[in-house]
Write an enzyme that holds these catalytic residues in place. Structure first.
Site, short mmCIF file in Angstrom:
data_model
loop_
_atom_site.label_atom_id
_atom_site.label_comp_id
_atom_site.label_asym_id
_atom_site.label_seq_id
_atom_site.Cartn_x
_atom_site.Cartn_y
_atom_site.Cartn_z
N ARG A 246 57.44 -1.62 -10.67
CA ARG A 246 58.00 -2.63 -11.57
C ARG A 246 57.57 -2.27 -12.98
NH1 ARG A 246 61.45 -3.80 -8.69
NH2 ARG A 246 61.91 -5.77 -7.65
N GLU A 275 63.00 -4.67 -19.05
CA GLU A 275 64.29 -4.24 -18.52
C GLU A 275 65.35 -5.34 -18.69
OE1 GLU A 275 65.59 -2.89 -14.03
OE2 GLU A 275 63.65 -2.27 -14.79
N HIS A 293 67.17 2.23 -13.25
CA HIS A 293 66.77 1.49 -12.04
C HIS A 293 67.66 1.87 -10.85
CE1 HIS A 293 64.42 -2.33 -10.79
NE2 HIS A 293 64.65 -1.57 -9.73
#
Length: 326
Positions: A246, A275, A293
């Site tokens: 993450r 993000e 991602h």
């Protein structure tokens, strides 16, 4: 939004927060009275509050921040389950959900191999300067092969340090050890019994010894900014840093400084602290590989994730404990 009404009597009413692969869509329509969000943007606060009041279950995903504040105006909302599409669920306040009678599930297992594959992609791209090389060719600046052209790190036989030795960490370690003959170090809260040679070390010792450091811990308050200036300062100047976990596990500002000042040789990132915002300073660096991602971005994997989330919903509404309750 568009609604589909089921013919059978009173099926649970479920909101699915993103467009899904065809197999997931077809199965969802068989099981539930489904409403589909046709946007890929995160749900707004108003949408989340409305969904908690209007649906029996919701399939949210990354970016849908079901915080304590979202739950605060409810005693027991109509929604009784958040079947998260994804293994990471740090965007959901699980304790707040439980306090309001809402079960939370996720989709572990389905994402393991695909995410490990992207870790390997980033390791090789960063170590061998593949992104930099492709940019050179696309810009028409390549002048031809020569013996000292774009020399990078040869990973075979080197030492990998994996932070987090869960399913994904172990899948990465197997690929590194059996595929590239790498020595495996790991940092984890507890020792792990694994089917490959590995040595557990404290985080900073691992950082000091590894040629490649890969982060594979879950997100959440316990791991927020777990990797910062102290870890980058402990790494070797030729080492590469990879994050497929993450974004907020890493202090992104400290990473930028480490890359700019040559404290580490390079980085490969699939996730970002804020993000989808990626700092200009990071985008301008040649010694970092940036992916959008892509960890689970294969159709069969995303279908498996969606079907697993639907299985969690189906079990819950049948009065059973979902296999992937968190």
């Amino acid at each position: 939004m568009t609604a589909t009404t089921r013919a059978r009597a009173n099926p649970p009413r479920v909101l699915i927060a993103r467009p899904m692969p065809a197999a997931v869509r077809a199965r969802a329509e068989e099981l539930f009275d489904v409403e589909w969000r046709d946007s890929n943007a995160p749900m707004s606060d108003a949408e989340m509050r409305s969904a908690l009041a209007l649906y029996d279950g919701i399939m949210p995903t990354l970016g849908d921040r079901f915080s304590a504040e979202i739950f605060a105006e409810f005693g027991r909302p109509r929604c009784r389950i958040l079947a998260n599409f994804g293994v990471g669920y740090n965007h959901i306040d699980v304790e707040a959900a439980r306090g309001h009678g809402v079960t939370v599930t996720n989709t572990p297992g389905a994402v393991t191999d695909a995410t490990a594959d992207v870790a390997m992609t980033l390791m090789l791209m960063s170590a061998r300067r593949a992104g930099e090389g492709e940019r050179l060719v696309r810009a028409g600046l390549w002048t031809g092969w020569h013996p000292t052209q774009m020399l990078g790190l040869h990973v075979s036989g080197k030492t990998v340090g994996i932070i987090g030795m869960g399913r994904i960490g172990q899948a990465i370690a197997r690929r590194c050890h059996y595929g590239f003959g790498m020595n495996v170090l790991y940092a984890n809260r507890s020792a792990k019994t694994v089917d490959f040679p590995a040595q557990q070390l404290p985080l900073h010792e691992l950082a000091a010894q590894a040629d490649v450091v890969i982060v594979a811990v879950p997100g959440g308050p316990d791991t927020h900014h777990m990797i910062g200036a102290d870890v980058f300062g402990a790494m070797q100047p030729h080492a590469h840093f990879i994050n497929i976990a993450r974004g907020d596990v890493v202090d992104e500002a400290a990473l930028i400084v480490a890359l700019q000042q040559g404290q580490i040789a390079g980085a490969g990132l699939d996730v970002y602290e804020f993000e989808p915002k990626v700092p200009e300073a990071l985008r301008q660096l040649e010694n970092v590989t940036l992916l959008p991602h892509l960890g689970t971005a294969a159709e069969e994997v995303r279908s498996d994730m969606g079907l697993m989330a639907l299985n969690n919903l189906q079990a819950f509404f049948a009065g059973e404990t979902p296999a992937n309750a968190v």
